[in-house]
Motif scaffolding. Structure first.
Motif, PDB file in Angstrom:
ATOM      1  N   PRO A 203       9.311 -56.602 -70.710  1.00  0.00           N
ATOM      2  CA  PRO A 203       8.152 -57.432 -71.040  1.00  0.00           C
ATOM      3  C   PRO A 203       8.523 -58.892 -71.275  1.00  0.00           C
ATOM      4  O   PRO A 203       7.766 -59.798 -70.909  1.00  0.00           O
ATOM      5  CB  PRO A 203       7.606 -56.776 -72.313  1.00  0.00           C
ATOM      6  CG  PRO A 203       7.954 -55.330 -72.140  1.00  0.00           C
ATOM      7  CD  PRO A 203       9.308 -55.339 -71.473  1.00  0.00           C
ATOM      8  N   ALA A 204       9.685 -59.134 -71.856  1.00  0.00           N
ATOM      9  CA  ALA A 204      10.115 -60.519 -72.066  1.00  0.00           C
ATOM     10  C   ALA A 204      10.304 -61.243 -70.727  1.00  0.00           C
ATOM     11  O   ALA A 204      10.014 -62.434 -70.600  1.00  0.00           O
ATOM     12  CB  ALA A 204      11.409 -60.552 -72.871  1.00  0.00           C
ATOM     13  N   ASP A 205      10.773 -60.518 -69.729  1.00  0.00           N
ATOM     14  CA  ASP A 205      10.914 -61.109 -68.398  1.00  0.00           C
ATOM     15  C   ASP A 205       9.550 -61.466 -67.807  1.00  0.00           C
ATOM     16  O   ASP A 205       9.384 -62.522 -67.195  1.00  0.00           O
ATOM     17  CB  ASP A 205      11.635 -60.141 -67.457  1.00  0.00           C
ATOM     18  CG  ASP A 205      13.067 -59.857 -67.895  1.00  0.00           C
ATOM     19  OD1 ASP A 205      13.723 -60.790 -68.404  1.00  0.00           O
ATOM     20  OD2 ASP A 205      13.509 -58.701 -67.736  1.00  0.00           O
ATOM     21  N   TYR A 206       8.570 -60.586 -67.995  1.00  0.00           N
ATOM     22  CA  TYR A 206       7.238 -60.860 -67.466  1.00  0.00           C
ATOM     23  C   TYR A 206       6.632 -62.108 -68.105  1.00  0.00           C
ATOM     24  O   TYR A 206       5.910 -62.867 -67.463  1.00  0.00           O
ATOM     25  CB  TYR A 206       6.309 -59.671 -67.714  1.00  0.00           C
ATOM     26  CG  TYR A 206       6.710 -58.403 -66.996  1.00  0.00           C
ATOM     27  CD1 TYR A 206       7.130 -58.429 -65.679  1.00  0.00           C
ATOM     28  CD2 TYR A 206       6.672 -57.178 -67.657  1.00  0.00           C
ATOM     29  CE1 TYR A 206       7.502 -57.260 -65.015  1.00  0.00           C
ATOM     30  CE2 TYR A 206       7.036 -56.000 -67.009  1.00  0.00           C
ATOM     31  CZ  TYR A 206       7.460 -56.053 -65.685  1.00  0.00           C
ATOM     32  OH  TYR A 206       7.829 -54.896 -65.047  1.00  0.00           O
ATOM     33  N   ALA A 207       6.925 -62.302 -69.372  1.00  0.00           N
ATOM     34  CA  ALA A 207       6.366 -63.454 -70.084  1.00  0.00           C
ATOM     35  C   ALA A 207       6.837 -64.775 -69.493  1.00  0.00           C
ATOM     36  O   ALA A 207       6.182 -65.809 -69.683  1.00  0.00           O
ATOM     37  CB  ALA A 207       6.735 -63.382 -71.566  1.00  0.00           C
ATOM     38  N   ARG A 208       7.942 -64.773 -68.785  1.00  0.00           N
ATOM     39  CA  ARG A 208       8.452 -66.002 -68.185  1.00  0.00           C
ATOM     40  C   ARG A 208       7.901 -66.249 -66.780  1.00  0.00           C
ATOM     41  O   ARG A 208       8.190 -67.267 -66.171  1.00  0.00           O
ATOM     42  CB  ARG A 208       9.979 -65.958 -68.151  1.00  0.00           C
ATOM     43  CG  ARG A 208      10.624 -66.076 -69.540  1.00  0.00           C
ATOM     44  CD  ARG A 208      12.127 -66.251 -69.447  1.00  0.00           C
ATOM     45  NE  ARG A 208      12.795 -64.990 -69.096  1.00  0.00           N
ATOM     46  CZ  ARG A 208      13.230 -64.121 -69.995  1.00  0.00           C
ATOM     47  NH1 ARG A 208      13.082 -64.355 -71.300  1.00  0.00           N
ATOM     48  NH2 ARG A 208      13.840 -63.004 -69.613  1.00  0.00           N
ATOM     49  N   GLU A 209       7.097 -65.301 -66.292  1.00  0.00           N
ATOM     50  CA  GLU A 209       6.477 -65.443 -64.973  1.00  0.00           C
ATOM     51  C   GLU A 209       5.161 -66.229 -65.080  1.00  0.00           C
ATOM     52  O   GLU A 209       4.570 -66.325 -66.159  1.00  0.00           O
ATOM     53  CB  GLU A 209       6.185 -64.052 -64.390  1.00  0.00           C
ATOM     54  CG  GLU A 209       7.411 -63.243 -64.035  1.00  0.00           C
ATOM     55  CD  GLU A 209       8.137 -63.840 -62.833  1.00  0.00           C
ATOM     56  OE1 GLU A 209       7.483 -64.075 -61.791  1.00  0.00           O
ATOM     57  OE2 GLU A 209       9.359 -64.065 -62.945  1.00  0.00           O
ATOM     58  N   PRO A 210       4.653 -66.777 -63.970  1.00  0.00           N
ATOM     59  CA  PRO A 210       3.299 -67.363 -63.991  1.00  0.00           C
ATOM     60  C   PRO A 210       2.287 -66.248 -64.260  1.00  0.00           C
ATOM     61  O   PRO A 210       2.258 -65.244 -63.532  1.00  0.00           O
ATOM     62  CB  PRO A 210       3.129 -67.941 -62.578  1.00  0.00           C
ATOM     63  CG  PRO A 210       4.504 -68.052 -62.026  1.00  0.00           C
ATOM     64  CD  PRO A 210       5.309 -66.962 -62.655  1.00  0.00           C
ATOM     65  N   LEU A 211       1.504 -66.409 -65.305  1.00  0.00           N
ATOM     66  CA  LEU A 211       0.538 -65.387 -65.690  1.00  0.00           C
ATOM     67  C   LEU A 211      -0.870 -65.872 -65.342  1.00  0.00           C
ATOM     68  O   LEU A 211      -1.225 -67.021 -65.606  1.00  0.00           O
ATOM     69  CB  LEU A 211       0.631 -65.090 -67.186  1.00  0.00           C
ATOM     70  CG  LEU A 211       2.029 -64.707 -67.707  1.00  0.00           C
ATOM     71  CD1 LEU A 211       1.960 -64.396 -69.197  1.00  0.00           C
ATOM     72  CD2 LEU A 211       2.596 -63.509 -66.931  1.00  0.00           C
ATOM     73  N   LEU A 212      -1.680 -64.973 -64.775  1.00  0.00           N
ATOM     74  CA  LEU A 212      -3.037 -65.300 -64.360  1.00  0.00           C
ATOM     75  C   LEU A 212      -4.039 -64.506 -65.190  1.00  0.00           C
ATOM     76  O   LEU A 212      -3.794 -63.352 -65.539  1.00  0.00           O
ATOM     77  CB  LEU A 212      -3.238 -64.958 -62.881  1.00  0.00           C
ATOM     78  CG  LEU A 212      -2.235 -65.551 -61.882  1.00  0.00           C
ATOM     79  CD1 LEU A 212      -2.509 -64.992 -60.490  1.00  0.00           C
ATOM     80  CD2 LEU A 212      -2.309 -67.074 -61.874  1.00  0.00           C
ATOM     81  N   GLY A 213      -5.177 -65.114 -65.493  1.00  0.00           N
ATOM     82  CA  GLY A 213      -6.236 -64.393 -66.185  1.00  0.00           C
ATOM     83  C   GLY A 213      -6.370 -64.766 -67.646  1.00  0.00           C
ATOM     84  O   GLY A 213      -5.790 -65.747 -68.123  1.00  0.00           O
ATOM     85  N   GLU A 214      -7.134 -63.948 -68.372  1.00  0.00           N
ATOM     86  CA  GLU A 214      -7.454 -64.233 -69.765  1.00  0.00           C
ATOM     87  C   GLU A 214      -6.234 -64.089 -70.676  1.00  0.00           C
ATOM     88  O   GLU A 214      -5.514 -63.095 -70.611  1.00  0.00           O
ATOM     89  CB  GLU A 214      -8.551 -63.289 -70.269  1.00  0.00           C
ATOM     90  CG  GLU A 214      -9.863 -63.367 -69.505  1.00  0.00           C
ATOM     91  CD  GLU A 214     -10.857 -62.334 -69.985  1.00  0.00           C
ATOM     92  OE1 GLU A 214     -10.664 -61.788 -71.107  1.00  0.00           O
ATOM     93  OE2 GLU A 214     -11.826 -62.063 -69.263  1.00  0.00           O
ATOM     94  N   VAL A 215      -6.055 -65.077 -71.539  1.00  0.00           N
ATOM     95  CA  VAL A 215      -4.952 -65.027 -72.504  1.00  0.00           C
ATOM     96  C   VAL A 215      -5.087 -63.802 -73.410  1.00  0.00           C
ATOM     97  O   VAL A 215      -4.099 -63.130 -73.715  1.00  0.00           O
ATOM     98  CB  VAL A 215      -4.922 -66.320 -73.341  1.00  0.00           C
ATOM     99  CG1 VAL A 215      -3.964 -66.169 -74.534  1.00  0.00           C
ATOM    100  CG2 VAL A 215      -4.498 -67.503 -72.476  1.00  0.00           C
ATOM    101  N   SER A 216      -6.325 -63.491 -73.830  1.00  0.00           N
ATOM    102  CA  SER A 216      -6.532 -62.367 -74.751  1.00  0.00           C
ATOM    103  C   SER A 216      -6.058 -61.044 -74.139  1.00  0.00           C
ATOM    104  O   SER A 216      -5.514 -60.188 -74.836  1.00  0.00           O
ATOM    105  CB  SER A 216      -8.004 -62.271 -75.140  1.00  0.00           C
ATOM    106  OG  SER A 216      -8.827 -62.058 -74.003  1.00  0.00           O
ATOM    107  N   LEU A 217      -6.272 -60.873 -72.841  1.00  0.00           N
ATOM    108  CA  LEU A 217      -5.800 -59.650 -72.184  1.00  0.00           C
ATOM    109  C   LEU A 217      -4.286 -59.571 -72.203  1.00  0.00           C
ATOM    110  O   LEU A 217      -3.704 -58.510 -72.458  1.00  0.00           O
ATOM    111  CB  LEU A 217      -6.303 -59.602 -70.737  1.00  0.00           C
ATOM    112  CG  LEU A 217      -7.684 -59.012 -70.496  1.00  0.00           C
ATOM    113  CD1 LEU A 217      -8.030 -59.104 -69.015  1.00  0.00           C
ATOM    114  CD2 LEU A 217      -7.748 -57.572 -70.972  1.00  0.00           C
TER     115      LEU A 217
END
Length: 321
Positions: free
Chosen positions: A184-198
């Motif tokens: 999950p820490a690796d995913y957090a460093r990727e470009p994230l799309l969509g709602e922050v709350s999700l």
């Protein structure tokens, strides 16, 4: 009170929607002069104009704006009556007008239209996608797909899907290869799309709560899914809307962690109560239910260790929805 000449009402509706005589004439397959004549007949019978004229362009005046919703509702009721009469007489070639959310139309319904046509060749679907909560009766729809708790005043509703609809983490095939074995820490460093709350809920469910930010937010899930397919970033999306892309390899599920929506926020089909026994509508409800169940079964591939979290905040009801 004046009695309206019924043959002028469809012309009035089309001109009111297009606000252009030439465009209305083309849509109605009439001549320009025939459309003008029908409007004159209508206004003469009413005793007052319903349009303000600016050359070939027209705009509804106050009287026309007040009349239009009643004309739409009356035409919808007449259409429903004609469909019911055709069914009773054993006629074929029926039409069902349906309003749905753009994301549901693009990502789920349209890929299945071939099967609908094969199974029900005598029932044509006229589909209009909209983010707005349409007035089913006044806008002339036989039914609308909505997502929410209801009730919707003046309309019957049929719940289409009884199972929770998980939201899952997806990326493109290229991203999936690059992120094989990621945390999950690796995913957090990727470009994230969509709602922050999700994303915050997803990271909480993954056991890695953290403050996150996203690079883009979309008002339509179909656009969001397309952006992920094009490799613009990762997203947390409805598994059902991603079903075909997951099957085809355009999207890849990156983690067994998922978020569950409140089951009360399910898909429902709403329609005027007068149509509750109309065979084409009954057939549509059953067909959608069967296809949704088939989609659910096709997606039962998650790893045994799937971790779920419930999203308790219900989303705003959608029309279209």
């Amino acid at each position: 009170m004046p009695r309206l000449p019924l043959n002028t009402l469809p012309t009035f509706r089309v001109v009111a929607e297009l606000q252009n005589l030439r465009a209305a004439a083309e849509a109605l397959h009439l001549t320009h002069s025939a459309v003008s004549q029908q409007l004159r007949v209508l206004e003469t019978q009413l005793g007052h104009p319903v349009f303000d004229r600016h050359g070939r362009r027209l705009s509804l005046n106050a009287a026309g704006a007040a009349l239009l919703p009643y004309v739409k509702e009356a035409l919808a009721q007449l259409d429903a009556g004609m469909q019911a009469a055709a069914t009773a007489a054993g006629s074929t070639g029926q039409r069902l007008r349906l309003s749905v959310l753009p994301s549901f139309a693009q990502r789920w319904l349209l890929p299945r239209m071939g099967r609908w046509r094969e199974q029900h060749p005598d029932i044509a679907l006229e589909i209009e996608s909209s983010q707005q909560l349409v007035d089913v009766r006044r806008e002339g729809f036989h039914a609308a797909l909505r997502q929410g708790r209801g009730p919707w005043p003046g309309l019957n509703s049929e719940k289409l899907f009884d199972h929770p609809m998980p939201m899952i983490l997806v990326g493109s095939a290229t991203a999936a290869r690059r992120l094989a074995g990621a945390t999950p820490a690796d995913y957090a460093r990727e470009p994230l799309l969509g709602e922050v709350s999700l994303w915050e809920q997803w990271f909480d469910a993954a056991g890695a709560p953290r403050k996150v930010s996203t690079v883009a937010v979309f008002n339509d899930a179909g656009l969001l899914l397309s952006a992920v397919e094009q490799g613009l970033g990762l997203a947390v999306v409805r598994e059902l809307l991603a079903a075909d892309a997951l099957r085809d390899g355009r999207l890849v599920r990156l983690s067994p962690v998922e978020i569950l929506y409140d089951p009360a926020n399910a898909y429902q089909l709403v329609y005027p109560s007068a149509l509750q026994d109309w065979p084409p509508l009954i057939i549509l409800v059953e067909w959608i239910r069967e296809e949704l169940e088939a989609s659910r079964r096709a997606l039962q591939y998650a790893a045994p260790g799937t971790r779920r979290a419930s999203r308790e905040q219900p989303r705003k009801d959608h029309g279209g929805a």
